[in-house]
Scaffold this motif. Structure first.
Motif, PDB file in Angstrom:
ATOM      1  N   TRP A 101      18.674   6.876 -42.471  1.00  0.00           N
ATOM      2  CA  TRP A 101      17.774   6.843 -41.321  1.00  0.00           C
ATOM      3  C   TRP A 101      16.505   6.062 -41.659  1.00  0.00           C
ATOM      4  O   TRP A 101      15.990   5.290 -40.844  1.00  0.00           O
ATOM      5  CB  TRP A 101      17.460   8.263 -40.882  1.00  0.00           C
ATOM      6  CG  TRP A 101      16.586   8.418 -39.668  1.00  0.00           C
ATOM      7  CD1 TRP A 101      15.386   9.067 -39.590  1.00  0.00           C
ATOM      8  CD2 TRP A 101      16.857   7.956 -38.332  1.00  0.00           C
ATOM      9  NE1 TRP A 101      14.885   9.037 -38.312  1.00  0.00           N
ATOM     10  CE2 TRP A 101      15.772   8.366 -37.514  1.00  0.00           C
ATOM     11  CE3 TRP A 101      17.908   7.239 -37.758  1.00  0.00           C
ATOM     12  CZ2 TRP A 101      15.709   8.070 -36.158  1.00  0.00           C
ATOM     13  CZ3 TRP A 101      17.837   6.947 -36.398  1.00  0.00           C
ATOM     14  CH2 TRP A 101      16.763   7.354 -35.623  1.00  0.00           C
TER      15      TRP A 101
ATOM     16  N   GLN B  28      23.128   4.203 -31.264  1.00  0.00           N
ATOM     17  CA  GLN B  28      22.083   3.987 -32.269  1.00  0.00           C
ATOM     18  C   GLN B  28      22.467   2.877 -33.237  1.00  0.00           C
ATOM     19  O   GLN B  28      21.635   2.038 -33.596  1.00  0.00           O
ATOM     20  CB  GLN B  28      21.815   5.290 -33.034  1.00  0.00           C
ATOM     21  CG  GLN B  28      21.173   6.352 -32.174  1.00  0.00           C
ATOM     22  CD  GLN B  28      20.790   7.584 -32.964  1.00  0.00           C
ATOM     23  OE1 GLN B  28      19.636   7.963 -33.034  1.00  0.00           O
ATOM     24  NE2 GLN B  28      21.767   8.226 -33.558  1.00  0.00           N
TER      25      GLN B  28
ATOM     26  N   ALA C  95      12.555   9.798 -31.066  1.00  0.00           N
ATOM     27  CA  ALA C  95      13.797  10.520 -31.333  1.00  0.00           C
ATOM     28  C   ALA C  95      13.591  12.033 -31.193  1.00  0.00           C
ATOM     29  O   ALA C  95      14.393  12.723 -30.551  1.00  0.00           O
ATOM     30  CB  ALA C  95      14.306  10.186 -32.733  1.00  0.00           C
TER      31      ALA C  95
ATOM     32  N   TYR D  11      20.544  -0.655 -33.633  1.00  0.00           N
ATOM     33  CA  TYR D  11      20.034  -1.089 -34.932  1.00  0.00           C
ATOM     34  C   TYR D  11      20.411  -2.544 -35.189  1.00  0.00           C
ATOM     35  O   TYR D  11      19.589  -3.352 -35.644  1.00  0.00           O
ATOM     36  CB  TYR D  11      20.600  -0.206 -36.037  1.00  0.00           C
ATOM     37  CG  TYR D  11      20.322  -0.707 -37.433  1.00  0.00           C
ATOM     38  CD1 TYR D  11      19.034  -0.701 -37.962  1.00  0.00           C
ATOM     39  CD2 TYR D  11      21.358  -1.207 -38.227  1.00  0.00           C
ATOM     40  CE1 TYR D  11      18.782  -1.172 -39.243  1.00  0.00           C
ATOM     41  CE2 TYR D  11      21.111  -1.671 -39.504  1.00  0.00           C
ATOM     42  CZ  TYR D  11      19.821  -1.658 -40.011  1.00  0.00           C
ATOM     43  OH  TYR D  11      19.569  -2.135 -41.272  1.00  0.00           O
TER      44      TYR D  11
ATOM     45  N   TRP E 118      18.944   7.354 -28.678  1.00  0.00           N
ATOM     46  CA  TRP E 118      17.955   7.362 -29.767  1.00  0.00           C
ATOM     47  C   TRP E 118      17.570   8.807 -30.054  1.00  0.00           C
ATOM     48  O   TRP E 118      16.725   9.387 -29.386  1.00  0.00           O
ATOM     49  CB  TRP E 118      16.740   6.524 -29.403  1.00  0.00           C
ATOM     50  CG  TRP E 118      15.847   6.295 -30.593  1.00  0.00           C
ATOM     51  CD1 TRP E 118      14.618   6.843 -30.827  1.00  0.00           C
ATOM     52  CD2 TRP E 118      16.148   5.490 -31.730  1.00  0.00           C
ATOM     53  NE1 TRP E 118      14.135   6.431 -32.049  1.00  0.00           N
ATOM     54  CE2 TRP E 118      15.055   5.590 -32.618  1.00  0.00           C
ATOM     55  CE3 TRP E 118      17.236   4.694 -32.090  1.00  0.00           C
ATOM     56  CZ2 TRP E 118      15.020   4.929 -33.839  1.00  0.00           C
ATOM     57  CZ3 TRP E 118      17.195   4.021 -33.299  1.00  0.00           C
ATOM     58  CH2 TRP E 118      16.101   4.143 -34.160  1.00  0.00           C
TER      59      TRP E 118
END
Length: 605
Positions: free
Chosen positions: A228, A147, A250, A151, A169
């Motif tokens: 997040w 993740q 997700a 990103y 994810w």
């Protein structure tokens, strides 16, 4: 008698093997050091950037604010694997340089996961975004994306994944290990002393509870949601996917393969490596049989870029300086030990040296620390107070500036942090184990002795604290917390009561900290440096950045690290990735006095 000789020979053989290994490590290390130095000398002479070059950013080593010179970086055996580090400062400088370098056409972002903290990831992502907005391209390619890796990759013009690869994810989670039941079984009582109002100071919870307190659950949920949210917002902007879509992906675990990632437009395509390199050739407008000109970050950082303006003042004539002091690692008294430990003596001396240097016109303290010793924090705080009286004193927070890390930040004229920086944790605690039952009932060991005074045996682990001793230590913890509150209140222009309401050991993200007054601006180190220069009335080109503290001589470090590497060689080979837990236990063993420390170690995957 046969058993005696068997064990004697076995011990002797083990001793010989261990000694041989140490000698082998020594010579391998010497060879690595010589090789490293030779490579360094060669690179200084031979590294050049050809036309139509692609900067290859392979982020496969730990990323820290400023990397230390490491003679083991070239070795790749046993405990020396991945001994090198990537300095965020040099990485950002290289990206900025590549943006202005006409020879560099684009960046190949090569990563599976991101080996650093969330705030440095945001800072790096912002630099890559700036590079892309200059008109140059970025391509990301990997066989797997975590993740954090995704990103960072999402900023690229094109994101590719190996056809049989994976992309994680699923959202963020925080899991804490609790030891209370184990300690109960062993008969060890962790005597815990913390500030009476420090309900969020959860560093002690694993030893006194078997699950998270509601206060800790609340603060953890708060900052995880904030982090997040930052990730979702940035990815949404770059990928054209709504935040609701990203959360649905997700929640439903809808991405289990490369095809899923492509179907839901999380990536731009699946490619084998040869297909990806063909894509690179197309971007460079070269023939399919022509060689690609890659240059690694390690080589590119050593190159220089000719200034376009011939009238630029030579650097040796620039006297004005902005000092950047790297305060990274767990806080302890004494000297710093690389990037893992921030020694109060080292950092205090660095601040003092910058303050007394008439050429230094402003100071930036770059803090990346979970905290540690309250005494060591106060020693460094005093130097920040003196520096602020004489020069602009600006604070830049990295991944962590929590507890003792915030203590030394509080006096900044202006505090910069990233939205995902972990900060606050204004609280105090101490733990004194009582292992009497463990020794008596489990091992059959008893203790007896004499003492000259009523409490000469205070702090021993073979007996519990009595009520009087406990109250005295509690008073000490309360005094430290009171001092902590007053330092923050004075530095931030708040009342003690106002600080206590947002203190009590509570952890905040940089974004939330800005809302409650613990942080002034959201931004990175470069933003802090520019602000410091402006406060000192320095214009671009009229000053240089000087980094403190002075880095340790690599030869001296080599000799010191020999003992360390030999000490933990077997542990690393046996434990593998769990080696990190051993290191945390080692840090805990070295804790001295009352602690202003982050509740736990954070690793976001």
């Amino acid at each position: 008698m046969k058993q005696f000789f068997k064990f004697m020979f076995a011990s002797a053989f083990g001793f010989i093997i261990a000694g041989g290994l140490l000698v082998l490590i020594f010579f391998i290390s010497i060879a690595g050091l010589v090789s490293s130095l030779e490579d360094g000398i060669k690179s200084e002479k031979k590294v050049s950037v050809k036309e139509n070059t692609v900067l290859h950013l392979k982020l496969n080593q730990p990323i820290v604010d400023r990397a230390e010179e490491n003679p083991f970086a070239k070795l790749d055996v046993g405990p020396f694997k991945n001994a090198g580090q990537i300095g965020l400062n040099e990485l950002l400088e290289s990206i900025e340089k590549a943006k202005e370098d006409d020879r560099v056409k684009g960046i190949y972002l090569d990563l599976k996961s991101y080996p650093g903290g969330m705030a440095s990831m945001v800072e790096l992502r912002n630099a890559l975004k700036d590079f892309k907005e200059s008109g140059k391209w970025i391509m990301a390619y990997s066989s797997n994306y975590s993740q954090g890796g995704y990103y960072l990759a999402s900023v690229a013009n094109s994101v590719y994944l190996y056809p049989e690869g994976e992309l994680s994810w699923k959202g963020l989670n925080a899991e804490i290990t609790f030891f209370k039941n184990t300690l109960d079984k062993l008969g060890v009582e962790p005597q815990i002393i913390r500030g009476k109002n420090n309900k969020f100071k959860s560093a002690v919870e694993p030893f006194m509870k078997s699950e998270m307190s509601e206060a800790n659950r609340l603060q953890t949920k708060k900052y995880l949601t904030s982090i997040w949210g930052k990730m979702l917002g940035d990815i949404s902007t770059e990928r054209g996917l709504s935040i609701d879509q990203l959360n649905l992906l997700a929640d439903s675990l809808m991405i289990t393969s490369a095809d899923d990632a492509l179907k839901h437009k999380v990536i731009d395509g699946t490619r084998y490596y040869d297909e990806f390199t063909a894509e690179l050739r197309d971007s460079l407008s070269i023939e399919k049989d022509d060689d690609l000109e890659f240059i690694s970050y390690n080589k590119y950082k050593k190159t220089s870029l000719k200034k376009k303006d011939d009238d630029d003042k030579p650097s040796y004539k620039i006297k004005n300086k902005v000092a950047v002091i790297y305060a990274q690692g767990s806080i302890e008294t004494g000297k710093s030990d690389g990037t893992q430990t921030m020694g109060s003596e080292t950092i205090a001396n660095a601040i003092r040296e910058a303050r007394k240097d008439s050429n230094v016109k402003a100071i930036v303290l770059r803090v990346n620390s979970p905290g540690g010793s309250a005494l060591a924090s106060d020693i460094m705080w005093r130097e920040t107070e003196l520096a602020k009286e004489e020069k602009p004193f600006i604070v830049s927070m990295g991944d962590l500036a929590a507890s003792g890390g915030y203590y030394i930040s509080a006096y900044g004229d202006r505090i910069f942090a990233q939205p995902t920086t972990i900060t606050g944790s204004i609280g105090v605690f101490g733990i004194i184990p009582n292992a009497k039952k463990f020794f008596n009932d489990k091992l059959g060991i008893t203790f007896d002795g004499v003492k000259t005074n009523a409490h000469s045996d205070l702090m021993t682990i073979s007996k519990p604290l009595d009520d009087f001793e406990y109250s005295k230590i509690q008073d000490g913890v309360e005094d430290v917390y009171s001092t902590f509150l007053s330092r923050v209140a004075k530095g931030r222009g708040m009342t003690v009561e106002e600080v206590d309401k947002i203190g009590q050991g509570r952890v905040w993200t940089g974004a939330d900290a800005k809302e409650i007054g613990l942080v002034d601006e959201l931004g990175g180190l470069e933003d802090a440096i520019n602000y410091a220069a402006a406060q000192a009335e320095l214009e671009e080109g009229d000053y240089k950045v000087r980094e403190y503290p002075k880095q340790e001589d690599p030869f001296e470090k080599f000799l010191r690290d020999m003992q360390f590497q030999a000490k933990y060689m077997y542990a690393d080979m046996i434990l593998g990735s769990d080696y990190n837990y051993l290191m945390e236990l080692e840090k805990a063993r070295n804790m001295d006095g009352i602690q202003t420390r982050m509740p736990y170690v954070m690793r976001i995957k």
